[in-house]
Design a protein around this motif. Structure first.
Motif, PDB file in Angstrom:
ATOM      1  N   PRO A   7       0.803  -1.296   0.026  1.00 50.37           N
ATOM      2  CA  PRO A   7       0.094   0.050   0.035  1.00 50.37           C
ATOM      3  C   PRO A   7       0.705   1.300  -0.067  1.00 50.37           C
ATOM      4  CG  PRO A   7      -0.724  -1.288   1.629  1.00 50.37           C
ATOM      5  CD  PRO A   7       0.635  -2.040   1.379  1.00 50.37           C
ATOM      6  N   LEU A   8       0.603   2.202  -0.902  1.00 46.78           N
ATOM      7  CA  LEU A   8       1.255   3.498  -0.912  1.00 46.78           C
ATOM      8  C   LEU A   8       0.273   4.725  -0.325  1.00 46.78           C
ATOM      9  CD1 LEU A   8       2.448   1.623  -3.772  1.00 46.78           C
ATOM     10  CD2 LEU A   8       3.695   3.904  -3.944  1.00 46.78           C
ATOM     11  N   VAL A   9       0.917   5.384   0.404  1.00 48.63           N
ATOM     12  CA  VAL A   9       0.283   6.322   1.211  1.00 48.63           C
ATOM     13  C   VAL A   9       0.725   7.739   0.967  1.00 48.63           C
ATOM     14  CG1 VAL A   9      -0.599   7.245   3.429  1.00 48.63           C
ATOM     15  CG2 VAL A   9      -0.382   4.572   3.037  1.00 48.63           C
ATOM     16  N   TYR A  10       0.068   8.501   0.130  1.00 47.94           N
ATOM     17  CA  TYR A  10       0.613   9.896   0.073  1.00 47.94           C
ATOM     18  C   TYR A  10       0.913  10.866   1.344  1.00 47.94           C
ATOM     19  CZ  TYR A  10       0.588  14.936  -1.174  1.00 47.94           C
ATOM     20  OH  TYR A  10       1.236  16.232  -1.087  1.00 47.94           O
ATOM     21  N   GLY A  11       2.054  11.265   1.245  1.00 47.16           N
ATOM     22  CA  GLY A  11       2.601  12.233   2.299  1.00 47.16           C
ATOM     23  C   GLY A  11       3.166  13.495   1.607  1.00 47.16           C
ATOM     24  N   SER A  12       2.571  14.644   2.252  1.00 44.83           N
ATOM     25  CA  SER A  12       3.181  15.962   1.766  1.00 44.83           C
ATOM     26  C   SER A  12       4.690  16.272   2.232  1.00 44.83           C
ATOM     27  CB  SER A  12       2.112  16.953   2.025  1.00 44.83           C
ATOM     28  OG  SER A  12       2.056  17.332   3.315  1.00 44.83           O
ATOM     29  N   ASP A  13       4.633  15.687   3.482  1.00 46.01           N
ATOM     30  CA  ASP A  13       5.815  15.936   4.202  1.00 46.01           C
ATOM     31  C   ASP A  13       5.901  17.601   4.363  1.00 46.01           C
ATOM     32  OD1 ASP A  13       8.179  15.672   5.799  1.00 46.01           O
ATOM     33  OD2 ASP A  13       9.088  14.417   4.364  1.00 46.01           O
ATOM     34  N   ALA A  14       4.758  18.027   4.576  1.00 46.92           N
ATOM     35  CA  ALA A  14       4.900  19.658   4.680  1.00 46.92           C
ATOM     36  C   ALA A  14       5.200  19.983   6.158  1.00 46.92           C
ATOM     37  CB  ALA A  14       3.318  20.240   4.706  1.00 46.92           C
ATOM     38  N   HIS A  15       5.941  21.347   6.015  1.00 43.02           N
ATOM     39  CA  HIS A  15       6.499  21.553   7.165  1.00 43.02           C
ATOM     40  C   HIS A  15       6.195  23.205   7.485  1.00 43.02           C
ATOM     41  CE1 HIS A  15       9.286  18.320   7.137  1.00 43.02           C
ATOM     42  NE2 HIS A  15       9.866  18.799   8.446  1.00 43.02           N
ATOM     43  N   ASP A  47       1.281   9.697  -9.491  1.00 43.73           N
ATOM     44  CA  ASP A  47       0.466   8.663 -10.228  1.00 43.73           C
ATOM     45  C   ASP A  47      -0.694   8.471  -9.125  1.00 43.73           C
ATOM     46  OD1 ASP A  47      -1.042   7.036 -11.526  1.00 43.73           O
ATOM     47  OD2 ASP A  47       0.700   5.587 -12.145  1.00 43.73           O
ATOM     48  N   LYS A  48      -2.017   8.887  -9.142  1.00 39.74           N
ATOM     49  CA  LYS A  48      -2.875   8.572  -8.523  1.00 39.74           C
ATOM     50  C   LYS A  48      -3.320   7.232  -8.374  1.00 39.74           C
ATOM     51  CE  LYS A  48      -2.889  13.392  -7.916  1.00 39.74           C
ATOM     52  NZ  LYS A  48      -1.583  13.509  -9.169  1.00 39.74           N
ATOM     53  N   GLU A  49      -3.202   6.729  -9.497  1.00 39.27           N
ATOM     54  CA  GLU A  49      -3.518   5.214  -9.364  1.00 39.27           C
ATOM     55  C   GLU A  49      -2.866   4.209  -8.541  1.00 39.27           C
ATOM     56  OE1 GLU A  49      -3.514   3.880 -13.462  1.00 39.27           O
ATOM     57  OE2 GLU A  49      -5.097   5.176 -14.100  1.00 39.27           O
ATOM     58  N   LEU A  50      -1.689   5.080  -8.149  1.00 37.79           N
ATOM     59  CA  LEU A  50      -0.768   4.020  -7.308  1.00 37.79           C
ATOM     60  C   LEU A  50      -1.356   4.148  -5.675  1.00 37.79           C
ATOM     61  CD1 LEU A  50       2.462   4.766  -8.886  1.00 37.79           C
ATOM     62  CD2 LEU A  50       1.247   2.841  -9.040  1.00 37.79           C
ATOM     63  N   LEU A  51      -2.117   5.292  -5.735  1.00 39.59           N
ATOM     64  CA  LEU A  51      -2.456   5.376  -4.142  1.00 39.59           C
ATOM     65  C   LEU A  51      -3.870   4.835  -3.677  1.00 39.59           C
ATOM     66  CD1 LEU A  51      -1.947   9.218  -4.239  1.00 39.59           C
ATOM     67  CD2 LEU A  51      -0.500   7.600  -2.931  1.00 39.59           C
TER      68      LEU A  51
END
Length: 266
Positions: free
Chosen positions: A241-249, A262-266
Motif C-alpha cells: 500500500p502506498l500512502v501519499y505524504g506531503s511532508d509539509a513543514h 500517479d494517483k492510480e498508485l494511491l
C-alpha cells in the motif's frame, strides 16, 4: 479528496510557526479528506542530535502539549476532516532499545506513525543525511564516496524494517529514497532500483505500507518523489500500500508534489 499522512507542525524545530489550525484550514481548502500530523518524535535522551543546528526533532517537554492540542483539533473538526495524531519516529542504528521504550510510552497515544531514517552511523559517529547539501558533501567525504553513503543509507533502512521495536513499531516506512535529496548536485551512477528492490521485498514481506512522499518535488536538487514513480510502481506490483505524504513543514506545503504523482498508485 486527498488523504495526506505525513504532515509536520509548529512543534518541529526546523519547520514554521504556522499553527496546527492553520494547517487544518489549509487542508480543508485543498479538499482533504484525512490528515495525519506526524511530528518528528523526540530522540532518545542519550542520543546527541548530529544535525549542525540540533533541530532534528521536537523536545520531550513539548509532547503533552502536542498531544493535547491535536486531540482538541481532532474533536473540533471531526465533522469536517479526519485528523490523526501521529509521530515520525527515527530509526537510529544502535538505539533500538531506547526507541522501543519511546514507542512503548507514546505508541498507545497515537493514531498513526511513520518509521524513517535520517541518521547514518560511521564508526562511532552519527550524521544527519538530509540537513543541507554542504553537510551532505561533508558526509560523502567522511564515508569515502557517494556509493558508501548510498550503501549505508539502504542498509540502515533495511535494518529499520527488520528491527524489533515492539508492538507499537510504525508500519509505514518513510521516504525510502531520501538519500537522493541532493542527487542533481551529487549524482550516483548505479540504478536506484538495485538498492530499492531489497527494501521493497522486505516491506512486502512485513506487510508494511510505503510513504509516497511529494516533498522531493519542491527540493531544487531532487525534483522527484520519494520514491520516484518507477519505484512506486514496483511497490504496487508487490501489493505494498502506498500512502501519499506531503511532508509539509508549512501550511502552504500541504499537497506539495501531489499533482505530479500517479494517483492510480494511491
Amino acid at each position: 479528496m486527498i488523504i495526506d499522512k505525513h504532515v509536520h507542525s509548529p512543534y518541529c524545530p526546523h519547520g514554521s510557526t504556522d499553527t496546527i489550525e492553520k494547517y487544518i484550514k489549509q487542508a480543508l481548502q485543498l479538499n482533504y479528506k484525512e490528515i495525519s500530523f506526524t511530528e518528528h518524535a523526540p530522540l532518545p535522551k542519550s542520543f546527541i542530535d548530529p544535525a549542525p543546528d540540533k533541530d532534528s526533532a521536537m523536545d520531550w517537554d513539548s509532547i503533552p502539549t502536542y498531544l493535547e492540542e491535536l486531540q482538541k483539533m481532532k474533536s473540533f473538526y471531526e465533522d469536517a476532516i479526519k485528523i490523526n495524531i501521529g509521530l515520525e519516529v527515527d530509526y537510529i542504528d544502535g538505539y533500538e532499545k531506547e526507541t522501543r521504550d519511546i514507542l512503548g510510552e507514546l505508541g498507545p497515544l497515537l493514531d498513526d506513525s511513520i518509521l524513517s531514517v535520517h541518521f547514518l552511523k560511521n564508526e562511532d559517529s552519527y550524521y544527519c543525511l538530509d540537513f543541507s547539501e554542504d553537510e551532505f558533501e561533508r558526509i560523502i567525504g567522511v564515508f569515502g564516496g557517494i556509493s558508501a553513503v548510498y550503501e549505508s543509507y539502504f542498509s540502515t533502512l533495511l535494518k529499520s524494517i527488520n528491527s524489533d521495536l515492539g508492538p507499537y513499531k510504525p508500519k509505514r516506512i518513510g521516504h525510502i529514497t531520501l538519500v537522493e535529496k541532493f542527487k542533481k548536485r551529487f549524482p550516483h551512477t548505479r540504478a536506484i532500483q538495485e538498492y530499492t528492490d531489497p527494501i521493497l521485498d522486505a516491506i512486502a514481506q512485513k506487510r508494511y505500507e510505503l510513504d509516497y512522499n511529494g516533498a522531493g518535488f519542491v527540493k531544487p536538487l531532487c525534483k522527484d518523489s520519494y520514491p520516484p514513480m518507477s519505484i512506486a510502481k514496483e511497490a504496487k506490483k508487490r501489493k505494498i500500500p502506498l500512502v501519499y505524504g506531503s511532508d509539509a513543514h508549512t501550511a502552504k506545503g500541504l499537497g506539495q508534489g501531489y499533482e505530479f504523482m500517479d494517483k492510480e498508485l494511491l
